[in-house]
Design a protein around this motif. Sequence first.
Motif, PDB file in Angstrom:
ATOM      1  N   ILE A   1      23.111 -97.028 -29.997  1.00 36.15           N
ATOM      2  CA  ILE A   1      23.914 -96.313 -28.997  1.00 36.15           C
ATOM      3  C   ILE A   1      25.243 -95.868 -29.589  1.00 36.15           C
ATOM      4  O   ILE A   1      25.672 -94.714 -29.413  1.00 36.15           O
ATOM      5  CB  ILE A   1      24.148 -97.210 -27.761  1.00 36.15           C
ATOM      6  N   LEU A   2      25.907 -96.762 -30.310  1.00 40.15           N
ATOM      7  CA  LEU A   2      27.195 -96.418 -30.919  1.00 40.15           C
ATOM      8  C   LEU A   2      27.042 -95.318 -31.956  1.00 40.15           C
ATOM      9  O   LEU A   2      27.874 -94.400 -32.038  1.00 40.15           O
ATOM     10  CB  LEU A   2      27.826 -97.659 -31.557  1.00 40.15           C
ATOM     11  N   SER A   3      25.963 -95.373 -32.741  1.00 37.87           N
ATOM     12  CA  SER A   3      25.740 -94.342 -33.761  1.00 37.87           C
ATOM     13  C   SER A   3      25.525 -92.977 -33.114  1.00 37.87           C
ATOM     14  O   SER A   3      25.982 -91.957 -33.634  1.00 37.87           O
ATOM     15  CB  SER A   3      24.539 -94.708 -34.639  1.00 37.87           C
ATOM     16  N   ALA A   4      24.831 -92.954 -31.970  1.00 38.33           N
ATOM     17  CA  ALA A   4      24.597 -91.692 -31.267  1.00 38.33           C
ATOM     18  C   ALA A   4      25.907 -91.099 -30.766  1.00 38.33           C
ATOM     19  O   ALA A   4      26.135 -89.888 -30.859  1.00 38.33           O
ATOM     20  CB  ALA A   4      23.634 -91.914 -30.097  1.00 38.33           C
ATOM     21  N   VAL A   5      26.791 -91.965 -30.248  1.00 37.97           N
ATOM     22  CA  VAL A   5      28.092 -91.508 -29.752  1.00 37.97           C
ATOM     23  C   VAL A   5      28.947 -90.974 -30.893  1.00 37.97           C
ATOM     24  O   VAL A   5      29.537 -89.882 -30.791  1.00 37.97           O
ATOM     25  CB  VAL A   5      28.826 -92.653 -29.020  1.00 37.97           C
ATOM     26  N   LEU A   6      29.003 -91.716 -32.004  1.00 33.10           N
ATOM     27  CA  LEU A   6      29.822 -91.296 -33.146  1.00 33.10           C
ATOM     28  C   LEU A   6      29.307 -90.004 -33.765  1.00 33.10           C
ATOM     29  O   LEU A   6      30.082 -89.090 -34.069  1.00 33.10           O
ATOM     30  CB  LEU A   6      29.848 -92.412 -34.199  1.00 33.10           C
ATOM     31  N   TRP A   7      27.996 -89.921 -33.951  1.00 36.86           N
ATOM     32  CA  TRP A   7      27.436 -88.730 -34.569  1.00 36.86           C
ATOM     33  C   TRP A   7      27.602 -87.504 -33.669  1.00 36.86           C
ATOM     34  O   TRP A   7      27.852 -86.399 -34.143  1.00 36.86           O
ATOM     35  CB  TRP A   7      25.961 -88.940 -34.900  1.00 36.86           C
ATOM     36  N   ARG A   8      27.506 -87.678 -32.365  1.00 41.22           N
ATOM     37  CA  ARG A   8      27.694 -86.564 -31.440  1.00 41.22           C
ATOM     38  C   ARG A   8      29.112 -86.014 -31.541  1.00 41.22           C
ATOM     39  O   ARG A   8      29.312 -84.797 -31.534  1.00 41.22           O
ATOM     40  CB  ARG A   8      27.404 -87.018 -30.013  1.00 41.22           C
ATOM     41  N   ARG A   9      30.094 -86.905 -31.661  1.00 45.33           N
ATOM     42  CA  ARG A   9      31.483 -86.468 -31.797  1.00 45.33           C
ATOM     43  C   ARG A   9      31.705 -85.730 -33.113  1.00 45.33           C
ATOM     44  O   ARG A   9      32.379 -84.692 -33.155  1.00 45.33           O
ATOM     45  CB  ARG A   9      32.418 -87.675 -31.702  1.00 45.33           C
ATOM     46  N   ILE A  10      31.134 -86.278 -34.193  1.00 45.46           N
ATOM     47  CA  ILE A  10      31.284 -85.635 -35.507  1.00 45.46           C
ATOM     48  C   ILE A  10      30.625 -84.272 -35.513  1.00 45.46           C
ATOM     49  O   ILE A  10      31.183 -83.288 -36.018  1.00 45.46           O
ATOM     50  CB  ILE A  10      30.681 -86.535 -36.609  1.00 45.46           C
ATOM     51  N   ARG A  11      29.438 -84.180 -34.922  1.00 42.65           N
ATOM     52  CA  ARG A  11      28.711 -82.909 -34.893  1.00 42.65           C
ATOM     53  C   ARG A  11      29.467 -81.862 -34.081  1.00 42.65           C
ATOM     54  O   ARG A  11      29.530 -80.689 -34.473  1.00 42.65           O
ATOM     55  CB  ARG A  11      27.313 -83.121 -34.313  1.00 42.65           C
ATOM     56  N   ARG A  12      30.034 -82.250 -32.966  1.00 41.61           N
ATOM     57  CA  ARG A  12      30.818 -81.312 -32.153  1.00 41.61           C
ATOM     58  C   ARG A  12      32.046 -80.824 -32.920  1.00 41.61           C
ATOM     59  O   ARG A  12      32.402 -79.641 -32.831  1.00 41.61           O
ATOM     60  CB  ARG A  12      31.247 -81.985 -30.857  1.00 41.61           C
ATOM     61  N   ARG A  13      32.667 -81.719 -33.661  1.00 44.67           N
ATOM     62  CA  ARG A  13      33.839 -81.330 -34.445  1.00 44.67           C
ATOM     63  C   ARG A  13      33.462 -80.321 -35.527  1.00 44.67           C
ATOM     64  O   ARG A  13      34.192 -79.381 -35.792  1.00 44.67           O
ATOM     65  CB  ARG A  13      34.486 -82.574 -35.062  1.00 44.67           C
ATOM     66  N   ILE A  14      32.317 -80.531 -36.130  1.00 49.81           N
ATOM     67  CA  ILE A  14      31.838 -79.610 -37.164  1.00 49.81           C
ATOM     68  C   ILE A  14      31.494 -78.257 -36.566  1.00 49.81           C
ATOM     69  O   ILE A  14      31.800 -77.207 -37.139  1.00 49.81           O
ATOM     70  CB  ILE A  14      30.616 -80.206 -37.882  1.00 49.81           C
ATOM     71  N   GLU A  15      30.868 -78.255 -35.392  1.00 51.75           N
ATOM     72  CA  GLU A  15      30.457 -77.004 -34.747  1.00 51.75           C
ATOM     73  C   GLU A  15      31.655 -76.158 -34.325  1.00 51.75           C
ATOM     74  O   GLU A  15      31.535 -74.937 -34.207  1.00 51.75           O
ATOM     75  CB  GLU A  15      29.579 -77.312 -33.540  1.00 51.75           C
ATOM     76  N   ARG A  16      32.796 -76.800 -34.075  1.00 52.15           N
ATOM     77  CA  ARG A  16      33.980 -76.055 -33.640  1.00 52.15           C
ATOM     78  C   ARG A  16      34.713 -75.389 -34.796  1.00 52.15           C
ATOM     79  O   ARG A  16      35.638 -74.596 -34.581  1.00 52.15           O
ATOM     80  CB  ARG A  16      34.945 -76.985 -32.899  1.00 52.15           C
ATOM     81  N   ARG A  17      34.342 -75.729 -36.029  1.00 54.13           N
ATOM     82  CA  ARG A  17      35.038 -75.155 -37.176  1.00 54.13           C
ATOM     83  C   ARG A  17      34.743 -73.659 -37.319  1.00 54.13           C
ATOM     84  O   ARG A  17      33.676 -73.198 -37.007  1.00 54.13           O
ATOM     85  CB  ARG A  17      34.629 -75.888 -38.476  1.00 54.13           C
TER      86      ARG A  17
END
Length: 223
Positions: free
Chosen positions: A207-223
């Motif tokens: 669960i924690l990995s899903a939350v962390l990866w979702r945040r990282i992926r969103r940050r990358i997509e906003r670049r």
Amino acid sequence: MNENELMSSLPVPKAVAKMAIPSVISSLVTVVYNMADTFFVGQTGDPLQVAAIGIVFKANMFITFLQMGLANGVQPLLGYNYGSGDHKRFVSVERYTKKCCVIVGILATALFFVLREPIIRLFISDGEVVYYGVKMLIAYMLSGPVIGLLFVNMNCMQSVGNSFPATILSVMRQGLLLIPLLYLLNACMGLNGVIYGQAFTDYAAVILSAVLWRRIRRRIERR
């Protein structure tokens, strides 16, 4: 190699070492966890239970390492797609790998559940050890269907250059969270608490990995 060539080559091994750190730490922490789990089981004073937990470690590795192999195997492909800027293919590989891990995890767990006693008897034929081994193996298999998602998320993080969260997850799963939890569960529930501790922390880590990866992926997509 002259000085300029040497300096230009340093970022590559540095990056490789950075990506490998989570796997190295995970292996080291696994050894510590196995020692801690064996210690708590040994507190019962029954050598048969200690023998059983050792067998269960080996049997359960099949389910865990099978999914870990799938997740690690696609890391170069994930890194290549991220480096080339092909975000669509990166997401496609990620989702496909996760589906494969879940399917393989469910099938392997189901197989182990059906054949749990014969699997334990492959290692030992003592009736009491087999009894404890079957009981422990069931507890350890509970996270089998989903544990692959953790490894895929960790490899995705490493592939995009975010190895620190993956390292934290490795340490947390079998160290920072699990070992203190074993103390608590051992005090409250004895052996039953100890053998179910791994499944509990596996689900928490997924669960924690899903939350962390979702945040990282969103940050990358906003670049």
